[in-house]
Design a protein around this motif. Structure first.
Motif, short mmCIF file in Angstrom:
data_model
loop_
_atom_site.label_atom_id
_atom_site.label_comp_id
_atom_site.label_asym_id
_atom_site.label_seq_id
_atom_site.Cartn_x
_atom_site.Cartn_y
_atom_site.Cartn_z
N LYS A 58 71.41 47.68 29.33
CA LYS A 58 70.75 48.80 29.01
C LYS A 58 71.01 48.86 27.61
O LYS A 58 72.17 48.81 26.80
N MET A 59 69.75 48.86 26.76
CA MET A 59 69.80 48.84 24.97
C MET A 59 69.65 50.20 24.78
O MET A 59 68.66 50.87 25.34
N ALA A 60 70.15 50.49 23.74
CA ALA A 60 69.93 51.92 22.81
C ALA A 60 70.17 51.79 21.49
O ALA A 60 70.56 51.05 20.99
N TRP A 61 69.51 52.81 20.82
CA TRP A 61 69.70 52.90 19.43
C TRP A 61 70.34 54.27 19.18
O TRP A 61 69.93 55.29 19.81
N TYR A 62 71.42 54.51 18.57
CA TYR A 62 72.24 55.67 18.09
C TYR A 62 71.97 55.75 16.63
O TYR A 62 71.78 54.79 15.79
N LYS B 83 77.88 64.47 10.81
CA LYS B 83 77.28 64.81 12.05
C LYS B 83 77.86 63.85 13.17
O LYS B 83 78.46 62.76 12.78
N GLN B 84 77.68 64.11 14.33
CA GLN B 84 78.26 63.30 15.52
C GLN B 84 77.09 62.23 15.60
O GLN B 84 76.16 62.38 15.20
N ARG B 85 77.74 61.14 16.15
CA ARG B 85 76.66 59.93 16.50
C ARG B 85 75.76 60.64 17.61
O ARG B 85 76.33 61.16 18.68
N GLU B 86 74.49 60.31 17.79
CA GLU B 86 73.59 60.67 18.60
C GLU B 86 72.84 59.81 19.13
O GLU B 86 72.26 58.82 18.34
N MET B 87 72.47 59.78 20.44
CA MET B 87 71.43 58.82 20.95
C MET B 87 69.97 59.16 20.42
O MET B 87 69.64 60.33 20.74
N VAL B 88 69.46 58.20 19.86
CA VAL B 88 68.07 58.43 19.69
C VAL B 88 66.85 57.74 20.65
O VAL B 88 66.05 58.67 20.89
N ALA B 89 67.28 56.61 21.30
CA ALA B 89 66.35 56.17 22.19
C ALA B 89 67.10 55.16 22.99
O ALA B 89 67.98 54.43 22.43
N ASN B 90 66.67 55.08 24.32
CA ASN B 90 67.29 53.79 25.06
C ASN B 90 66.13 53.21 26.05
O ASN B 90 65.16 53.82 26.18
N ILE B 91 66.48 52.27 26.31
CA ILE B 91 65.80 51.45 27.41
C ILE B 91 66.29 50.62 28.27
O ILE B 91 67.29 49.75 28.07
N ALA B 92 66.04 50.66 29.68
CA ALA B 92 66.80 50.40 30.72
C ALA B 92 66.30 48.89 30.84
O ALA B 92 65.30 48.35 30.43
N SER B 93 67.08 48.41 31.64
CA SER B 93 66.67 46.67 31.92
C SER B 93 65.44 46.46 32.58
O SER B 93 64.55 45.57 32.29
N GLY B 94 64.99 47.49 33.56
CA GLY B 94 63.62 47.40 33.85
C GLY B 94 62.59 48.17 33.19
O GLY B 94 61.30 47.94 33.49
N GLY B 95 62.97 48.71 32.10
CA GLY B 95 61.91 49.00 30.92
C GLY B 95 61.63 50.63 30.93
O GLY B 95 60.95 51.06 30.05
#
Length: 115
Positions: A33-37, A43-55
Motif C-alpha cells: 500500500k502506497m501513500a503520501w504524507y 503540525k502533526q504528520r498527516e496522510m494526504v492520499a493512499n492507494i492500495a495494491s488493488g488500486g
C-alpha cells in the motif's frame, strides 16, 4: 536495501499545480500500500492520499477534488498530482510504503505554495 526517492517538489504560486513522484526499489512494489504524507512546521504528520495494491484510493478531506494519487506497478512508482494549490498545502511531503507490518519512508520533498 530499500529506497523510496521523492522528486517534483518546489515553489509554486497559489492556484498552481505540481506533480510529485516516488520511485521505489528493494521491495515487491505491487504488494505494498502506497501513500503520501505531509508535515508542516508545528503540525502533526498527516496522510494526504493512499492507494492500495488493488488500486483503491483514499484522500484526506483537504485533498479531495484537488489531488490525485496513482501508481505504476511496472515502473515501481507512485505519483501525486496536486492542483489548485493553496498556501496551507505548504509542507514536506513524504512517500510511504506498507505491507504486513513493514513500513518504509522516503526522505521527503519540500512543497512551498506562495506568491
Amino acid at each position: 536495501q530499500v529506497q523510496l526517492v521523492e522528486s517534483g517538489g518546489g515553489l509554486v504560486q497559489p492556484g498552481g499545480s505540481l506533480r510529485l513522484a516516488c520511485a521505489a526499489s528493494g521491495i515487491t512494489f505491487r504488494l505494498y500500500k502506497m501513500a503520501w504524507y505531509r508535515q508542516a512546521p508545528g503540525k502533526q504528520r498527516e496522510m494526504v492520499a493512499n492507494i492500495a495494491s488493488g488500486g483503491t484510493t483514499n484522500y484526506a478531506d483537504s485533498a479531495k477534488g484537488r489531488f490525485t494519487i496513482s501508481r505504476d506497478n511496472a515502473k515501481n512508482t507512485v505519483d501525486l498530482q496536486m492542483n489548485s494549490l493553496r498556501p496551507e498545502d505548504t509542507a514536506v511531503y513524504y512517500c510511504n510504503a506498507e505491507f504486513r507490518g513493514r513500513v518504509y519512508w522516503g526522505q521527503g520533498t519540500q512543497v512551498t505554495v506562495s506568491s
